[in-house]
Design a protein around this motif. Sequence first.
Motif: not given
Length: 141
Positions: A87-92, A99-119
């Motif tokens: 339907x749409x992407x995270x950035x959408x 746009x709707x709330x005049x916020x400066x929200x950001x999509x969380x992007x995990x670091x390489x270290x966080x990705x390596x420790x996935x679970x």
Amino acid sequence: MFKKIVFGLICFFTFLVAVLAVHIYMVTKPKAGAISSLTLSRIDFPERFDSLQGVAIKEHIAKMEGVKDVRVNFSNSHIICLYDRKEFSGSDLVDRINFHFSESAQLFQPSEEMLAQSCPAIDKNSITYKLGAFFQKSFEN
């Protein structure tokens, strides 16, 4: 007598491995009607929002088509959203919130270290994990 015990134990463990394989297959096979394109995203807000603003954002996101669930963490000022990525992407999603709330929200992007420790709950060196991963890869299409 000793040979019968050893043979019985080998048969028993072979049976247990077979049961494990069947269980993994039944749990991991795709179910009819399942949505395979669901994505879970975390949206961070730079400033803390109050409960009224958080509820308003949650209700706005929940009304969007393709959104399945929305959770708000008021203490850390972020939202977890489960949605259909067709339907749409995270950035959408973030753009719509900003746009709707005049916020400066950001999509969380995990670091390489966080990705390596996935679970962190899974010990990837355990025999259970290795055996389960073997069967899961065996049954994947």
